[in-house]
Design an enzyme around this catalytic site. Structure first.
Site, PDB file in Angstrom:
ATOM      1  N   HIS A  60     -32.505 -17.918   8.683  1.00 54.12           N
ATOM      2  CA  HIS A  60     -32.712 -19.330   8.324  1.00 54.12           C
ATOM      3  C   HIS A  60     -31.410 -19.986   7.887  1.00 54.12           C
ATOM      4  CE1 HIS A  60     -35.051 -22.826   6.931  1.00 54.12           C
ATOM      5  NE2 HIS A  60     -34.164 -22.880   5.951  1.00 54.12           N
ATOM      6  N   HIS A  62     -28.987 -23.936   8.703  1.00 52.16           N
ATOM      7  CA  HIS A  62     -28.965 -25.277   9.311  1.00 52.16           C
ATOM      8  C   HIS A  62     -27.516 -25.549   9.741  1.00 52.16           C
ATOM      9  CE1 HIS A  62     -32.880 -26.471   7.249  1.00 52.16           C
ATOM     10  NE2 HIS A  62     -32.492 -25.491   6.471  1.00 52.16           N
ATOM     11  N   GLU A 140     -36.828 -29.044  14.732  1.00 52.97           N
ATOM     12  CA  GLU A 140     -37.593 -29.380  13.526  1.00 52.97           C
ATOM     13  C   GLU A 140     -38.309 -30.713  13.654  1.00 52.97           C
ATOM     14  OE1 GLU A 140     -36.369 -28.963   8.971  1.00 52.97           O
ATOM     15  OE2 GLU A 140     -35.478 -30.754   9.830  1.00 52.97           O
ATOM     16  N   SER A 144     -43.619 -38.159   7.268  1.00 52.04           N
ATOM     17  CA  SER A 144     -44.962 -38.198   6.678  1.00 52.04           C
ATOM     18  C   SER A 144     -45.671 -39.534   6.918  1.00 52.04           C
ATOM     19  CB  SER A 144     -44.878 -37.904   5.178  1.00 52.04           C
ATOM     20  OG  SER A 144     -43.997 -38.812   4.571  1.00 52.04           O
ATOM     21  N   HIS A 178     -41.044 -29.072   9.027  1.00 51.03           N
ATOM     22  CA  HIS A 178     -40.167 -29.062   7.857  1.00 51.03           C
ATOM     23  C   HIS A 178     -40.852 -28.513   6.616  1.00 51.03           C
ATOM     24  CE1 HIS A 178     -38.236 -30.488   4.154  1.00 51.03           C
ATOM     25  NE2 HIS A 178     -37.152 -30.116   4.785  1.00 51.03           N
ATOM     26  N   HIS A 205     -40.558 -24.584   5.737  1.00 47.58           N
ATOM     27  CA  HIS A 205     -40.142 -24.557   4.323  1.00 47.58           C
ATOM     28  C   HIS A 205     -41.425 -24.709   3.505  1.00 47.58           C
ATOM     29  CE1 HIS A 205     -36.260 -26.336   5.955  1.00 47.58           C
ATOM     30  NE2 HIS A 205     -35.784 -25.407   5.168  1.00 47.58           N
ATOM     31  N   GLU A 208     -41.004 -24.498  -2.155  1.00 52.29           N
ATOM     32  CA  GLU A 208     -39.632 -24.207  -2.560  1.00 52.29           C
ATOM     33  C   GLU A 208     -39.400 -24.550  -4.032  1.00 52.29           C
ATOM     34  OE1 GLU A 208     -36.954 -26.488  -0.184  1.00 52.29           O
ATOM     35  OE2 GLU A 208     -35.152 -25.505  -0.978  1.00 52.29           O
ATOM     36  N   ASP A 307     -29.753 -19.903   4.232  1.00 51.66           N
ATOM     37  CA  ASP A 307     -30.029 -21.335   4.313  1.00 51.66           C
ATOM     38  C   ASP A 307     -28.741 -22.012   4.816  1.00 51.66           C
ATOM     39  OD1 ASP A 307     -31.584 -23.637   4.182  1.00 51.66           O
ATOM     40  OD2 ASP A 307     -32.290 -23.235   2.154  1.00 51.66           O
TER      41      ASP A 307
HETATM   42  O1  MCF Z   1     -33.918 -25.191   2.937  1.00 51.16           O
HETATM   43  C1  MCF Z   1     -33.128 -26.211   2.372  1.00 51.16           C
HETATM   44  C2  MCF Z   1     -33.885 -26.858   1.268  1.00 51.16           C
HETATM   45  N1  MCF Z   1     -35.180 -27.352   1.654  1.00 51.16           N
HETATM   46  C3  MCF Z   1     -35.394 -28.256   2.653  1.00 51.16           C
HETATM   47  N2  MCF Z   1     -34.616 -28.631   3.622  1.00 51.16           N
HETATM   48  C4  MCF Z   1     -33.384 -28.264   3.951  1.00 51.16           C
HETATM   49  C5  MCF Z   1     -32.661 -27.210   3.398  1.00 51.16           C
HETATM   50  N3  MCF Z   1     -31.443 -27.209   3.917  1.00 51.16           N
HETATM   51  C6  MCF Z   1     -31.391 -28.205   4.782  1.00 51.16           C
HETATM   52  N4  MCF Z   1     -32.547 -28.841   4.831  1.00 51.16           N
HETATM   53  C7  MCF Z   1     -32.763 -29.986   5.725  1.00 51.16           C
HETATM   54  C8  MCF Z   1     -34.096 -30.051   6.388  1.00 51.16           C
HETATM   55  O2  MCF Z   1     -34.183 -29.223   7.490  1.00 51.16           O
HETATM   56  O3  MCF Z   1     -32.617 -31.171   5.010  1.00 51.16           O
HETATM   57  C9  MCF Z   1     -33.445 -32.158   5.561  1.00 51.16           C
HETATM   58  C10 MCF Z   1     -34.199 -31.517   6.701  1.00 51.16           C
HETATM   59  O4  MCF Z   1     -33.638 -31.819   7.934  1.00 51.16           O
HETATM   60  C11 MCF Z   1     -34.315 -32.562   4.430  1.00 51.16           C
HETATM   61  S1  MCF Z   1     -34.985 -34.126   4.567  1.00 51.16           S
HETATM   62  C12 MCF Z   1     -36.464 -34.034   3.622  1.00 51.16           C
HETATM   63 FE    FE Z   2     -33.662 -24.612   4.850  1.00 53.96          FE
END
Ligand code: MCF
Ligand code: FE
Length: 404
Positions: A60, A62, A140, A144, A178, A205, A208, A307
Site C-alpha cells: 500500500h 500512493h 481509486e 460522497s 477510498h 482504507h 484509520e 503508505d
Molecule cells: O492512507 C493515507 C491516509 N488515509 C487516506 N488517504 C490517503 C493516505 N495517503 C494518501 N491518501 C490519499 C487518498 O488515496 O489522499 C486522498 C486520497 O486520494 C485523500 S482525500 C479524502
Molecule cells: Fe493510504
C-alpha cells in the site's frame, strides 16, 4: 544462466546454508547445493557474507503523492486531511516524471520488488508500468456526493480500463474504494460490481482514525465540523459494518483498521480479507497503534506497508520493519522479526504475482543483503537484517541486477 552463491538463503521461512540459486530467463530455475557442477557454463556470482532473500512486497503506497516532504500537516488526522484537500491539486502535479522515477528508484533500491499502488488520478500509470516491479495498480474511486456519482464513476472506469491495457504477469489492474466516509454507498457498490466481474483485488482504507469511528457510528466527533464545512453534510453517508458487507466474496486488502471494532474484525476474518498495517503512517497522523493481538485471535493475515509519502518520510520497507518492531514491544523481538519479514516477502503472492519466495518457477525478484560479520547465532539473522539494513547491496528484478 546465472548462479548466485551467498552465505545464507532465506526462503524466507527457513535459513539455508551451502545452497545456491540458479536463475535464467528472469526466473528462479533451481535451488540446491553446488549448482555450478550441474551447470558448468553458467556465470557464477559470489556473495560471501551476504544473504539472499526475496524482494519485499509493499502492498500500500500512493506514488502520486511522492513530491510531499513537508507540505502536508502531520500530527492530527483531520488537520492532515484538510491539508490534503488544500494542497492536492498542486501537490500531485509536482510529482512529475522525474519525481515518479525517483520514488520508484527508492522503492527498488531499498529491496522492494512488488507494490500495491493506489492511484486517484492515473498520472503515475506509465511510470508504474515502466518500473518493471510487480504492480497491483489500484484505480481509486472517491466521492460522497450522489449528485456527482455519474461523473466520478465514468472517470474511474476510464482510469481502470486504461490500466487494464497493461495487464500481464507483472501488472494487475485493481480497484480501490477510498473509505466508508468518503465514498457514497451507490458508488462503492458499482465499483465493486466491476471488481467482482473482473475478479480484481480490492483495497479499502478502513477505520484509520478515531474521527472515522465516531463519525460513522454516531455522526459525531472531529469529522462533524469537517463535513459541515467542506461538504455541507450533517450525517455520515455509510454505516461501517453495512459498508464492509459490500466487499462480500471480494479479495480485499483492508488498510489501517486501527479503530475497527470486534464485529468488523469478525467479518474481515470471515470473508478471508487481509489487513495492511502502516505503523509509521498511523503514528504520524495521530491514529494510534494497531492491536495485532485482535488480528491474531481471528487468524486475520496481515503485513506492513509504508503508505505514501503523503503520510510518511520514506518508502523504504526496512525503515517500516524497524518501526513495526519498536511500535509493538510486547512481541518477542526474534520471533516477531521473523514474522514481519516472512509476511513482507510472501505477500507478493497475495497480490497475485509469482514472486516473494525462493522457489523454482518464481520470478527472480531478489535482494542481496550484507550480514553483520560478527553474527554468532544464525536464527537471529531475521532480527539483525531488520536492525542493520538500510538498503540491500544488490537487487535482482526479474533476473536483472541493480546495484553494485
Ligand atoms: O492512507 C493515507 C491516509 N488515509 C487516506 N488517504 C490517503 C493516505 N495517503 C494518501 N491518501 C490519499 C487518498 O488515496 O489522499 C486522498 C486520497 O486520494 C485523500 S482525500 C479524502
Ligand atoms: Fe493510504
Amino acid at each position: 544462466m546465472e548462479i548466485l552463491k551467498a552465505s545464507y538463503l532465506l526462503t524466507p521461512e527457513e535459513i539455508l546454508q551451502g545452497v545456491d540459486l540458479a536463475i535464467d530467463g528472469g526466473r528462479i530455475v533451481e535451488i540446491g547445493p553446488n549448482l555450478q557442477e550441474r551447470y558448468p557454463k553458467a556465470t557464477l556470482h559470489h556473495y560471501p557474507g551476504r544473504a539472499i532473500l526475496p524482494g519485499f512486497c509493499n502492498p500500500h503506497l500512493h506514488l502520486e503523492f511522492s513530491a510531499n516532504r513537508a507540505t502536508l500537516s502531520y500530527g492530527d488526522f483531520i488537520v492532515w486531511l484538510e491539508s490534503v484537500i488544500r494542497h492536492r491539486e498542486r501537490l500531485i502535479p509536482r510529482c512529475d516524471e522525474a519525481c515518479l522515477e525517483w520514488a520508484i528508484e527508492e522503492i527498488l533500491s531499498s529491496g522492494t520488488t512488488t507494490i500495491g499502488a493506489i492511484s486517484s488520478y492515473g498520472g503515475d500509470l506509465e511510470a508504474a508500468v515502466r518500473s518493471g516491479l510487480n504492480v497491483a495498480y489500484f484505480s481509486e474511486i472517491i466521492g460522497s456526493n450522489p449528485g456527482a456519482a455519474d461523473i466520478l464513476y465514468s472517470d474511474f472506469l476510464h482510469r481502470y480500463y486504461r490500466a487494464k491495457k497493461y495487464e500481464g504477469e507483472r501488472f494487475r489492474a485493481c480497484v480501490a474504494i477510498h473509505s466508508p466516509y468518503a465514498v457514497h454507498y451507490v458508488l462503492a457498490k458499482k465499483a465493486l460490481e466491476l471488481a467482482r466481474k473482473e475478479e480484481t483485488l480490492v483495497s479499502l482504507h478502513f477505520m484509520e482514525s478515531r474521527a472515522e469511528r465516531e463519525w460513522l457510528d454516531s455522526d459525531s466527533g472531529d469529522f462533524r465540523q469537517f463535513f459541515e464545512k467542506f461538504l455541507n453534510q450533517r450525517k455520515a453517508a455509510n454505516r461501517p459494518l453495512e459498508f464492509l458487507q459490500l466487499f462480500h466474496d471480494l479479495q480485499t486488502l483492508v488498510v489501517h483498521s486501527v479503530w475497527a471494532n470486534d464485529a468488523e474484525l469478525d467479518l474481515i476474518a470471515q470473508e478471508g480479507h487481509a489487513i495492511v498495517h502502516c505503523p509509521r503512517s498511523n503514528r504520524l497522523l495521530g491514529n494510534g497503534v494497531l492491536d495485532l493481538d485482535r488480528l491474531k485471535a481471528r487468524a486475520i493475515p496481515y503485513s506492513i506497508a509504508t503508505d505514501g509519502l503523503s503520510s510518511n518520510y520514506s518508502l523504504n520497507m526496512y525503515d517500516e520493519l524497524r518501526a513495526a518492531l519498536f511500535l509493538h514491544p510486547d512481541y518477542p523481538a526474534l520471533s516477531f522479526a521473523k514474522e514481519l519479514l516472512v509476511q513482507a516477502t510472501t505477500w507478493a503472492k497475495r497480490l497475485g504475482f509469482a514472486s516473494g519466495t525462493l522457489e523454482a518457477g518464481n520470478f527472480a525478484d531478489l535482494q542481496i543483503v550484507q550480514i553483520p560479520e560478527d553474527l554468532e547465532v544464525v536464527e537471529e539473522l531475521y532480527l539483525h537484517l531488520i536492525l542493520h539494513t538500510h538498503k540491500p547491496e544488490v537487487v535482482y528484478l526479474q533476473g536483472v541486477r541493480h546495484g553494485k
